[in-house]
Write an enzyme that holds these catalytic residues in place. Structure first.
Site, PDB file in Angstrom:
ATOM      1  N   TRP A 102       2.579  -8.852  -0.363  1.00  0.00           N
ATOM      2  CA  TRP A 102       1.680  -7.695  -0.350  1.00  0.00           C
ATOM      3  C   TRP A 102       1.950  -6.800   0.836  1.00  0.00           C
ATOM      4  CZ3 TRP A 102       0.497  -7.060  -4.962  1.00  0.00           C
ATOM      5  CH2 TRP A 102       0.100  -8.108  -5.800  1.00  0.00           C
ATOM      6  N   ASP A 172      -5.839  -5.340   4.773  1.00  0.00           N
ATOM      7  CA  ASP A 172      -5.937  -5.646   3.350  1.00  0.00           C
ATOM      8  C   ASP A 172      -6.691  -6.976   3.247  1.00  0.00           C
ATOM      9  OD1 ASP A 172      -5.610  -6.441   0.731  1.00  0.00           O
ATOM     10  OD2 ASP A 172      -3.418  -6.223   0.697  1.00  0.00           O
ATOM     11  N   LYS A 196     -10.524 -10.499  -6.758  1.00  0.00           N
ATOM     12  CA  LYS A 196     -10.360 -11.827  -6.174  1.00  0.00           C
ATOM     13  C   LYS A 196     -11.731 -12.414  -5.817  1.00  0.00           C
ATOM     14  CE  LYS A 196      -5.903 -10.898  -6.266  1.00  0.00           C
ATOM     15  NZ  LYS A 196      -5.172 -10.024  -5.399  1.00  0.00           N
TER      16      LYS A 196
HETATM   17  C1  LIG Z   1      -4.021  -9.125  -5.370  1.00  0.00           C
HETATM   18  C2  LIG Z   1      -3.668  -8.511  -4.068  1.00  0.00           C
HETATM   19  C3  LIG Z   1      -3.168  -7.197  -3.976  1.00  0.00           C
HETATM   20  C4  LIG Z   1      -2.888  -6.347  -5.191  1.00  0.00           C
HETATM   21  O1  LIG Z   1      -4.055  -5.929  -5.756  1.00  0.00           O
HETATM   22  P1  LIG Z   1      -4.091  -4.905  -6.994  1.00  0.00           P
HETATM   23  O2  LIG Z   1      -5.552  -4.631  -7.107  1.00  0.00           O
HETATM   24  O3  LIG Z   1      -3.518  -5.633  -8.176  1.00  0.00           O
HETATM   25  O4  LIG Z   1      -3.304  -3.713  -6.650  1.00  0.00           O
HETATM   26  C5  LIG Z   1      -2.926  -6.683  -2.727  1.00  0.00           C
HETATM   27  N1  LIG Z   1      -3.134  -7.406  -1.610  1.00  0.00           N
HETATM   28  C6  LIG Z   1      -3.594  -8.675  -1.662  1.00  0.00           C
HETATM   29  C7  LIG Z   1      -3.817  -9.431  -0.386  1.00  0.00           C
HETATM   30  C8  LIG Z   1      -3.881  -9.264  -2.893  1.00  0.00           C
HETATM   31  O5  LIG Z   1      -4.343 -10.526  -2.944  1.00  0.00           O
END
Ligand SMILES: *Cc1c(COP(=O)(O)O)cnc(C)c1O
Length: 360
Positions: A102, A172, A196
């Protein structure tokens, strides 16, 4: 009806109570005679839904008044671009700590807008730990400093948040938002895809300090400018209404559990049971450095591809689902977000013990 234990990394398990409330309110939301999916986002019912969701999130995370909470779309992946587009302005450079897929994607987006300094990475060890760079290596003139606070695929998390001084810290938090208390004041921007630990896919939450809004160049598409959404209370266009409604129910559920301290305690208890067993096992191993182990995503391996596959298949038959590790790591991964009950983790560990006994 029977529900499985769902260890998916995302979209992921939601609290059963939340799903039941949503089911009860599906055809007729609070005597409106409509589903939340059918109502105007400008009507009084939805106004109350979004305002309550924001107020509850502010309360749970103790978000200071000088931060905006934005309910956006585009996933965490759109934030990989919106962050540099809106913030890589003054000196056109930023520091990144690279801890997995990511951050790799975030870095490649940011490079389209300016200079990216990758000041530390655990790439050479397949991202099995969180690097601790020397603060002397941080760029004093960076427009921001970027981390992924929990690495969903590799199962690592920051236990010490880097002190970046006056340089805004961007995190993030897609896979660990609301899993434990955080000091929002340490961050310039926190963002998270909802699927998540918050709610359904389609909603992205951005928590951004006021002074970081309004820096984007004039030719920035309106939808990609934080100022557009901040000025419109996330109602510049139709927001992801139903996802916001479910997120609001999840926030209420967390409050009902006793808030972030209780959630953290529960998460530590669940993770501990799993890690303790893995560490005592002769069969299963955790590839992750102890200090940096995630409370949310727990990768583990048998060290034998066939045995891993057998484990995943047998577990699935018992209703322990989505335990396959990410394709770049292999083995297994149990995602144990807030909504995973303690009984799910205990059932998993009991099966692991049984499997170990039968296969060693
Ligand atoms: C799942 C995830 C993403 C991607 O998320 P999307 O909503 O599919 O763009 C980005 N960063 C982390 C840490 C993730 O777990």
């Amino acid at each position: 009806m029977s529900r499985i234990y769902n260890f998916s990394a995302g979209p992921a398990v939601l609290p059963e109570e939340v799903l039941k409330t949503a089911a009860d309110e599906m055809l007729d939301f609070k005597d409106s005679g409509m589903s939340v999916m059918e109502m105007s986002h400008r009507g009084k019912e939805f106004k109350e839904i979004i305002e309550t969701a924001e107020a509850d999130l502010r309360e749970l995370m103790n978000i200071p008044d000088n931060y905006k909470v934005l309910f956006l779309q585009g996933g965490a992946s759109l934030q990989f671009a919106m962050i540099p587009l809106n913030l890589m302005i003054q000196n056109k450079k930023a520091d990144y700590i690279h801890t997995g897929q990511w951050t790799k994607k975030a870095i490649s987006e940011a490079k389209k807008y300016g200079t990216v300094n990758v000041i530390a990475t655990s790439e050479a060890d397949n991202y099995t730990y969180i690097p601790e760079p020397d603060p002397a290596s941080f760029s004093k003139d960076a427009d921001y400093f970027y981390i992924a606070s929990n690495n969903t695929i590799y199962g690592t998390r920051y236990t010490d948040i880097p002190d970046t001084g006056d340089v805004p810290l961007v995190a993030d938090m897609s896979s660990n938002i609301l899993s434990e208390p955080v000091d929002v004041k340490k961050f310039g921007v926190i963002f998270a895809g909802a699927q998540k630990n918050i709610g359904p896919a389609g909603l992205t939450i951005v928590i951004i300090r006021d002074d970081l809004i309004g820096k984007a160049p004039d030719n920035t598409p309106s939808m990609l400018n934080y100022a557009t959404h901040a000025n419109a209370g996330s109602m510049y266009n139709t927001p992801p209404c139903y996802a916001i409604y479910i997120a609001g129910l999840v926030f209420k559920w967390i409050k009902g559990k006793g808030g972030m301290e209780t959630i953290k305690k529960n998460n530590i208890e669940k993770a501990q049971i799993l890690y303790d067993y893995i560490d005592s096992s002769a069969l299963f191993k955790s590839p992750v450095k102890k200090k940096d182990r995630s409370l949310m995503n727990v990768p583990f391996v048998c060290g034998d591809k066939e045995l891993d596959a057998k484990f995943i298949e047998e577990a699935s038959k018992l209703g322990l689902k989505s335990l396959k590790g990410h394709r770049t790591v292999g083995g297994m991964r149990a995602s144990i977000y807030n909504a995973m009950p303690l009984s799910g983790v205990k059932t998993l560990v009991a099966f692991m013990q049984e499997f170990e006994k039968n296969n060693t």
